[in-house]
Design a protein around this motif. Structure first.
Motif, PDB file in Angstrom:
ATOM      1  N   LYS B   6     -10.122  -4.700 -20.969  1.00  0.00           N
ATOM      2  CA  LYS B   6      -9.921  -4.034 -19.936  1.00  0.00           C
ATOM      3  C   LYS B   6      -8.334  -2.866 -19.499  1.00  0.00           C
ATOM      4  CE  LYS B   6      -9.415  -6.731 -16.230  1.00  0.00           C
ATOM      5  NZ  LYS B   6      -9.652  -7.867 -15.630  1.00  0.00           N
ATOM      6  N   LEU B   9      -7.520   0.235 -19.336  1.00  0.00           N
ATOM      7  CA  LEU B   9      -8.212   0.926 -17.961  1.00  0.00           C
ATOM      8  C   LEU B   9      -7.380   0.949 -17.407  1.00  0.00           C
ATOM      9  CD1 LEU B   9     -11.905   0.455 -19.593  1.00  0.00           C
ATOM     10  CD2 LEU B   9     -10.769   2.286 -19.526  1.00  0.00           C
ATOM     11  N   ILE B  12      -5.656   3.537 -15.319  1.00  0.00           N
ATOM     12  CA  ILE B  12      -6.491   4.538 -15.402  1.00  0.00           C
ATOM     13  C   ILE B  12      -7.371   5.021 -13.904  1.00  0.00           C
ATOM     14  CG2 ILE B  12      -7.849   6.420 -16.078  1.00  0.00           C
ATOM     15  CD1 ILE B  12      -5.339   6.125 -17.536  1.00  0.00           C
ATOM     16  N   CYS B  13      -7.769   3.484 -13.593  1.00  0.00           N
ATOM     17  CA  CYS B  13      -8.703   2.718 -12.567  1.00  0.00           C
ATOM     18  C   CYS B  13      -7.565   3.350 -11.421  1.00  0.00           C
ATOM     19  CB  CYS B  13      -9.134   1.647 -12.799  1.00  0.00           C
ATOM     20  SG  CYS B  13     -10.701   1.524 -14.154  1.00  0.00           S
ATOM     21  N   ALA B  16      -7.582   6.468 -10.542  1.00  0.00           N
ATOM     22  CA  ALA B  16      -8.991   7.469 -10.622  1.00  0.00           C
ATOM     23  C   ALA B  16      -8.522   7.274  -8.625  1.00  0.00           C
ATOM     24  CB  ALA B  16      -9.432   6.498 -11.076  1.00  0.00           C
ATOM     25  N   ALA B  17      -8.351   5.570  -8.012  1.00  0.00           N
ATOM     26  CA  ALA B  17      -8.277   4.951  -7.057  1.00  0.00           C
ATOM     27  C   ALA B  17      -7.802   6.287  -5.611  1.00  0.00           C
ATOM     28  CB  ALA B  17      -8.578   3.984  -7.160  1.00  0.00           C
ATOM     29  N   LYS B  19      -7.336   9.372  -6.916  1.00  0.00           N
ATOM     30  CA  LYS B  19      -6.986  10.833  -7.056  1.00  0.00           C
ATOM     31  C   LYS B  19      -7.481  11.827  -5.511  1.00  0.00           C
ATOM     32  CE  LYS B  19      -8.465  14.265 -10.005  1.00  0.00           C
ATOM     33  NZ  LYS B  19      -8.753  15.009 -11.030  1.00  0.00           N
ATOM     34  N   SER B  20      -8.726  11.560  -5.270  1.00  0.00           N
ATOM     35  CA  SER B  20      -9.412  12.631  -4.336  1.00  0.00           C
ATOM     36  C   SER B  20      -8.245  12.290  -2.645  1.00  0.00           C
ATOM     37  CB  SER B  20     -10.741  12.295  -4.415  1.00  0.00           C
ATOM     38  OG  SER B  20     -11.154  10.945  -4.162  1.00  0.00           O
ATOM     39  N   ASP B  31     -12.684  -1.472  -3.319  1.00  0.00           N
ATOM     40  CA  ASP B  31     -13.315  -0.717  -3.953  1.00  0.00           C
ATOM     41  C   ASP B  31     -13.876  -0.593  -4.943  1.00  0.00           C
ATOM     42  OD1 ASP B  31     -12.847   0.789  -0.555  1.00  0.00           O
ATOM     43  OD2 ASP B  31     -11.901   2.963  -1.916  1.00  0.00           O
ATOM     44  N   MET B  32     -12.572  -0.950  -5.950  1.00  0.00           N
ATOM     45  CA  MET B  32     -12.770  -1.241  -7.441  1.00  0.00           C
ATOM     46  C   MET B  32     -14.099  -2.248  -7.757  1.00  0.00           C
ATOM     47  SD  MET B  32      -9.875   0.064  -8.805  1.00  0.00           S
ATOM     48  CE  MET B  32      -7.589  -0.449  -7.658  1.00  0.00           C
ATOM     49  N   PRO B  34     -16.719  -3.171  -7.041  1.00  0.00           N
ATOM     50  CA  PRO B  34     -17.911  -3.178  -8.557  1.00  0.00           C
ATOM     51  C   PRO B  34     -17.883  -3.233  -9.830  1.00  0.00           C
ATOM     52  CG  PRO B  34     -17.933  -2.119  -5.994  1.00  0.00           C
ATOM     53  CD  PRO B  34     -17.387  -2.864  -6.301  1.00  0.00           C
ATOM     54  N   TYR B  35     -16.511  -2.333  -9.689  1.00  0.00           N
ATOM     55  CA  TYR B  35     -16.288  -1.877 -11.417  1.00  0.00           C
ATOM     56  C   TYR B  35     -15.527  -2.719 -12.184  1.00  0.00           C
ATOM     57  CZ  TYR B  35     -18.268   2.336  -9.102  1.00  0.00           C
ATOM     58  OH  TYR B  35     -19.156   2.777  -8.183  1.00  0.00           O
ATOM     59  N   ILE B  36     -15.010  -3.392 -11.061  1.00  0.00           N
ATOM     60  CA  ILE B  36     -13.554  -3.216 -12.178  1.00  0.00           C
ATOM     61  C   ILE B  36     -12.682  -4.850 -10.696  1.00  0.00           C
ATOM     62  CG2 ILE B  36     -11.869  -1.707 -12.336  1.00  0.00           C
ATOM     63  CD1 ILE B  36     -10.844  -2.419 -14.877  1.00  0.00           C
TER      64      ILE B  36
END
Lengths: 105, 105
Positions: B6, B9, B12-13, B16-17, B19-20, B31-32, B34-36
């Motif tokens: 992990k 990553l 970067i996560c 990414a969270a 970025k937009s 927000d993260m 479910p993924y990490i």
DNA sequence: AAATATACCTCGTGATATGATGTATATCAT
DNA sequence: ATGATATACATCATATCACGAGGTATATTT
């Protein structure tokens, strides 16, 4: 490569390098070179750690008058590789999250 | 998941969270999830590091009488994500090495 | 009034990768 | 012969890092 990402793969690479055939440090470094580069200090640290964790066993031999230590993977080591395959799915899931956010641009 | 994998990553996560769309710590964790999964102490450590590295900027706001810090990705942060994509190819190469050795059984 | 949710932060610890450095022998080139 | 390179191991100091434990403060829900 940037290092951080590589870190989590080091132990698994070393275990993979001895999975089908016993090997020794110096050779492992050369074998892995096309895929992943690691220094001797890094490898021997990892080998020691994996040995302490019962993931591999060591057999000392002599070859051309030089010391050589062969490493052999254990059941625990094999299980570690299996666990990695499961973890890899999570890694892919995380990667997809990163890419998903990346595409909102 | 095993932690080691992990590690590479996490940064970067987090990038990414945001970025937009700018976001703040507490929300990012949810927000993260479910993924990490990462704890608050881990996230705030990372945010501080990324800020020091110039990968993001911080804007302090107030919301319902509570402090809220919005994080905004910088050019350097965007470049970091691009670099990650290149590194990812190497990661896949390493993964394939592991799987190749695994199939010699 | 109490519990939960929101939202931030710091400190100490343990794990870890890596460069620098060291030891020793064998082989190869000049 | 001698110097360089290859083989093969090892240790130590350092820097980085994730994370649990603990802390502060306000708003909302029960």
């Amino acid at each position: 490569m940037e290092g951080q990402l590589k870190r989590g793969l080091l132990d698994i690479c070393v275990l993979a390098a001895i999975k089908s055939k016993d090997s020794y440090g110096y050779k492992m470094i050369k074998d892995m070179k096309p895929y992943i580069e690691l220094s001797e200090s890094t490898l021997y640290t990892i080998l020691k750690r994996l040995e302490n964790a019962g993931m591999l066993t060591v057999r000392i031999t002599e070859h051309d008058g030089r010391l050589r230590k062969y490493y052999h993977i254990t059941e625990a080591g094999l299980r570690r590789i299996e666990d990695f395959k499961a973890e890899w799915k999570e890694v892919i899931s995380i990667y997809q999250y990163v890419m998903k956010e990346d595409c909102h641009e």
